[in-house]
Design a protein around this motif. Structure first.
Motif, PDB file in Angstrom:
ATOM      1  N   MET A   1       0.836  -1.208   0.000  1.00  0.00           N
ATOM      2  CA  MET A   1       0.000   0.000   0.000  1.00  0.00           C
ATOM      3  C   MET A   1       0.870   1.256   0.000  1.00  0.00           C
ATOM      4  O   MET A   1       0.525   2.277  -0.557  1.00  0.00           O
ATOM      5  CB  MET A   1      -0.944  -0.027   1.202  1.00  0.00           C
TER       6      MET A   1
ATOM      7  N   LEU B   1       1.648   2.240  -3.358  1.00  0.00           N
ATOM      8  CA  LEU B   1       0.486   2.907  -3.951  1.00  0.00           C
ATOM      9  C   LEU B   1       0.397   4.352  -3.483  1.00  0.00           C
ATOM     10  O   LEU B   1       0.165   5.260  -4.269  1.00  0.00           O
ATOM     11  CB  LEU B   1      -0.807   2.181  -3.580  1.00  0.00           C
ATOM     12  N   ASN B   2       0.634   4.561  -2.197  1.00  0.00           N
ATOM     13  CA  ASN B   2       0.512   5.903  -1.651  1.00  0.00           C
ATOM     14  C   ASN B   2       1.548   6.841  -2.265  1.00  0.00           C
ATOM     15  O   ASN B   2       1.242   7.970  -2.625  1.00  0.00           O
ATOM     16  CB  ASN B   2       0.697   5.888  -0.129  1.00  0.00           C
TER      17      ASN B   2
ATOM     18  N   ALA C   1       0.567   7.503  -5.783  1.00  0.00           N
ATOM     19  CA  ALA C   1      -0.612   8.370  -5.839  1.00  0.00           C
ATOM     20  C   ALA C   1      -0.223   9.814  -5.564  1.00  0.00           C
ATOM     21  O   ALA C   1      -0.695  10.732  -6.213  1.00  0.00           O
ATOM     22  CB  ALA C   1      -1.658   7.894  -4.835  1.00  0.00           C
TER      23      ALA C   1
ATOM     24  N   PRO D   1      -0.049   7.017 -12.025  1.00  0.00           N
ATOM     25  CA  PRO D   1      -0.730   5.787 -11.641  1.00  0.00           C
ATOM     26  C   PRO D   1       0.247   4.634 -11.450  1.00  0.00           C
ATOM     27  O   PRO D   1       1.143   4.431 -12.269  1.00  0.00           O
ATOM     28  CB  PRO D   1      -1.661   5.521 -12.831  1.00  0.00           C
TER      29      PRO D   1
ATOM     30  N   LEU E   1      -0.890   1.551 -11.081  1.00  0.00           N
ATOM     31  CA  LEU E   1      -1.524   0.418 -11.763  1.00  0.00           C
ATOM     32  C   LEU E   1      -2.080   0.863 -13.110  1.00  0.00           C
ATOM     33  O   LEU E   1      -2.521   2.002 -13.245  1.00  0.00           O
ATOM     34  CB  LEU E   1      -2.674  -0.137 -10.909  1.00  0.00           C
TER      35      LEU E   1
ATOM     36  N   ILE F   1     -15.594  -2.704 -14.921  1.00  0.00           N
ATOM     37  CA  ILE F   1     -16.690  -1.767 -15.213  1.00  0.00           C
ATOM     38  C   ILE F   1     -17.478  -2.216 -16.449  1.00  0.00           C
ATOM     39  O   ILE F   1     -18.713  -2.258 -16.425  1.00  0.00           O
ATOM     40  CB  ILE F   1     -16.125  -0.337 -15.382  1.00  0.00           C
TER      41      ILE F   1
ATOM     42  N   VAL G   1     -10.022   4.051 -21.571  1.00  0.00           N
ATOM     43  CA  VAL G   1     -11.017   3.852 -20.512  1.00  0.00           C
ATOM     44  C   VAL G   1     -12.215   4.806 -20.631  1.00  0.00           C
ATOM     45  O   VAL G   1     -13.324   4.455 -20.203  1.00  0.00           O
ATOM     46  CB  VAL G   1     -10.339   3.938 -19.122  1.00  0.00           C
TER      47      VAL G   1
ATOM     48  N   CYS H   1     -15.924   3.433 -20.244  1.00  0.00           N
ATOM     49  CA  CYS H   1     -16.813   3.892 -19.165  1.00  0.00           C
ATOM     50  C   CYS H   1     -18.122   4.431 -19.731  1.00  0.00           C
ATOM     51  O   CYS H   1     -19.200   4.148 -19.190  1.00  0.00           O
ATOM     52  CB  CYS H   1     -16.124   4.956 -18.309  1.00  0.00           C
TER      53      CYS H   1
ATOM     54  N   PHE I   1     -14.506  -4.288  -5.926  1.00  0.00           N
ATOM     55  CA  PHE I   1     -13.309  -4.830  -6.570  1.00  0.00           C
ATOM     56  C   PHE I   1     -12.360  -3.697  -6.986  1.00  0.00           C
ATOM     57  O   PHE I   1     -11.162  -3.742  -6.697  1.00  0.00           O
ATOM     58  CB  PHE I   1     -13.700  -5.669  -7.795  1.00  0.00           C
ATOM     59  N   VAL I   2     -12.909  -2.698  -7.641  1.00  0.00           N
ATOM     60  CA  VAL I   2     -12.063  -1.610  -8.158  1.00  0.00           C
ATOM     61  C   VAL I   2     -11.443  -0.822  -6.991  1.00  0.00           C
ATOM     62  O   VAL I   2     -10.246  -0.513  -7.004  1.00  0.00           O
ATOM     63  CB  VAL I   2     -12.863  -0.677  -9.106  1.00  0.00           C
TER      64      VAL I   2
ATOM     65  N   ARG J   1      -8.800  -3.041  -5.310  1.00  0.00           N
ATOM     66  CA  ARG J   1      -7.639  -3.280  -6.187  1.00  0.00           C
ATOM     67  C   ARG J   1      -6.767  -2.027  -6.349  1.00  0.00           C
ATOM     68  O   ARG J   1      -5.555  -2.102  -6.293  1.00  0.00           O
ATOM     69  CB  ARG J   1      -8.107  -3.766  -7.553  1.00  0.00           C
ATOM     70  N   TYR J   2      -7.423  -0.884  -6.533  1.00  0.00           N
ATOM     71  CA  TYR J   2      -6.659   0.333  -6.822  1.00  0.00           C
ATOM     72  C   TYR J   2      -6.290   1.123  -5.570  1.00  0.00           C
ATOM     73  O   TYR J   2      -5.328   1.884  -5.583  1.00  0.00           O
ATOM     74  CB  TYR J   2      -7.431   1.229  -7.805  1.00  0.00           C
ATOM     75  N   GLY J   3      -7.086   0.982  -4.526  1.00  0.00           N
ATOM     76  CA  GLY J   3      -6.795   1.758  -3.321  1.00  0.00           C
ATOM     77  C   GLY J   3      -6.732   3.242  -3.631  1.00  0.00           C
ATOM     78  O   GLY J   3      -7.506   3.759  -4.433  1.00  0.00           O
ATOM     79  N   ARG J   4      -5.760   3.911  -3.037  1.00  0.00           N
ATOM     80  CA  ARG J   4      -5.644   5.363  -3.245  1.00  0.00           C
ATOM     81  C   ARG J   4      -5.130   5.727  -4.635  1.00  0.00           C
ATOM     82  O   ARG J   4      -5.190   6.876  -5.049  1.00  0.00           O
ATOM     83  CB  ARG J   4      -4.763   5.973  -2.168  1.00  0.00           C
ATOM     84  N   ASP J   5      -4.634   4.733  -5.357  1.00  0.00           N
ATOM     85  CA  ASP J   5      -4.171   4.987  -6.734  1.00  0.00           C
ATOM     86  C   ASP J   5      -5.347   5.382  -7.634  1.00  0.00           C
ATOM     87  O   ASP J   5      -5.150   5.936  -8.713  1.00  0.00           O
ATOM     88  CB  ASP J   5      -3.480   3.736  -7.285  1.00  0.00           C
TER      89      ASP J   5
ATOM     90  N   ASN K   1      -5.665   8.689  -9.281  1.00  0.00           N
ATOM     91  CA  ASN K   1      -4.948   8.982 -10.538  1.00  0.00           C
ATOM     92  C   ASN K   1      -5.678   8.461 -11.770  1.00  0.00           C
ATOM     93  O   ASN K   1      -5.151   8.519 -12.870  1.00  0.00           O
ATOM     94  CB  ASN K   1      -3.545   8.394 -10.479  1.00  0.00           C
ATOM     95  N   HIS K   2      -6.868   7.901 -11.561  1.00  0.00           N
ATOM     96  CA  HIS K   2      -7.663   7.369 -12.678  1.00  0.00           C
ATOM     97  C   HIS K   2      -9.027   8.057 -12.657  1.00  0.00           C
ATOM     98  O   HIS K   2     -10.005   7.500 -12.169  1.00  0.00           O
ATOM     99  CB  HIS K   2      -7.831   5.845 -12.548  1.00  0.00           C
TER     100      HIS K   2
ATOM    101  N   LEU L   1     -12.051   6.213 -14.321  1.00  0.00           N
ATOM    102  CA  LEU L   1     -12.452   5.018 -13.571  1.00  0.00           C
ATOM    103  C   LEU L   1     -13.264   5.412 -12.346  1.00  0.00           C
ATOM    104  O   LEU L   1     -14.295   4.817 -12.047  1.00  0.00           O
ATOM    105  CB  LEU L   1     -11.221   4.228 -13.112  1.00  0.00           C
TER     106      LEU L   1
END
Lengths: 115, 190
Positions: free
Chosen positions: A1, A4-5, A8, A13, A15, A24, A89, A93, B130-131, B134-138, B141-142, B145
């Motif tokens: 995590m 990720l932080n 972020a 990104p 991911l 989605i 995306v 979406c 799920f989203v 999976r992505y958490g705080r990331d 940046n999307h 999404l």
């Protein structure tokens, strides 16, 4: 995590968006399948009869079971294809939300009665 | 004080799973909105992130439990066909509603809509969970999404709300009854 932080906070990104887009779009496909099957089952006796998987519940059993299977299969395939990819995306979406909107309309009985 | 087994299942379906899901969903919507739109980075501890994951998973369980008990336990009692010549339709809610022009709409609009629209709630919230997990705080940046995730979460809430409203109204005009009676407490004279 923590990775990720850090990512972020740098606005880069960590991911790719493929996995999220797959989830989605699959949700849109699953919802739309459910709505189309419900509508078709309501209008065509042969389809209605073929959707009776569990007699006490009637065609609802087939509509929901089939839709959930299609949703999960679509999700699995899309996740497998897009998991590590960056996809367009925005278009996905919009398409998913359009499918969801159509699904809401197609389950509303006065709309179904138009067909 | 007693309750029939079918009424207890209906209570579990509507209040136990459905209403609890709606409550949880309203809280989650605020959190998801805050989580995905806040300009400043949200500081949260690993414990808080674990709690959010647990909360989202619990919502999925509630949503699926609500639709599965509704479709496979209660709905079969609701749509049961009365034997020919039956005049008392109180044990056959669908036919009871359809027997009067003042109540037929609760079936032809309410139940016909509810039985399908309700399924959008678990499908949508499963994707949302799920989203987010999976992505958490990331996810910050999307942008596209997170806009889609928030939209699906709103639709999940609205779908559950429609199903809950019609479920409550249908159960008011034609309650699902029958089955063994469960004694909840012995009443005493005052």
């Amino acid at each position: 995590m923590s990775t990720l932080n850090n990512a972020a906070s740098l606005n880069a990104p960590a991911l790719t968006n493929g996995s999220g887009a797959a989830a989605i779009l699959a949700a849109g496909i699953g919802s739309f399948t459910l709505a189309v099957l419900a509508c078709a089952g309501d209008k065509v006796a042969a389809i209605k009869n073929s959707l009776i998987f569990y007699k006490p519940t009637g065609p609802l059993s087939g509509v929901t079971t089939t839709a959930i299977l299609i949703w999960l299969v679509a999700w699995g395939i899309l996740e497998w294809r897009w998991r590590n990819s960056t996809v367009g995306v925005g278009r996905i979406c919009v398409m998913s939300l359009a499918l969801l909107g159509l699904s809401l309309m197609l389950t509303f009985p006065p709309v179904v009665d138009l067909f | 004080m007693e309750i029939t087994a079918r009424a207890l299942w209906t209570l579990l379906h509507g209040l136990g799973f459905g209403a609890l899901y709606l409550l949880a969903c309203s809280g989650a919507l605020v959190q998801i909105y805050r989580f995905t739109t806040s300009a400043a980075p949200l500081e949260s501890t690993p414990g808080q992130e674990r709690f959010l994951r647990f909360y989202l998973c619990a919502m999925c369980v509630l949503a699926w439990a609500a639709v599965l008990t509704g479709a496979y336990v209660i709905y079969r009692w609701y749509r049961a066909t009365p034997p020919p010549g039956t005049t008392d339709l109180s044990m056959f809610p669908q036919h009871l509603l359809m027997s009067s022009p003042t109540t037929i709409g609760w079936h032809s609009l309410g139940m016909e809509w509810k039985e399908h629209v309700a399924w959008f709630a678990p499908i949508s919230i499963t994707m949302v969970a799920f989203v987010l997990i999976r992505y958490g705080r990331d996810l910050k940046n999307h942008q596209q999404l997170r806009a889609a995730v928030l939209s699906f979460a709103v639709v999940s809430f609205v779908s559950a709300g429609i199903a809950g409203f019609f479920g409550a109204m249908i159960n008011k005009y034609a309650p699902v009854q029958g089955g063994p009676t469960i004694q909840l407490s012995q009443g005493g004279e005052k």
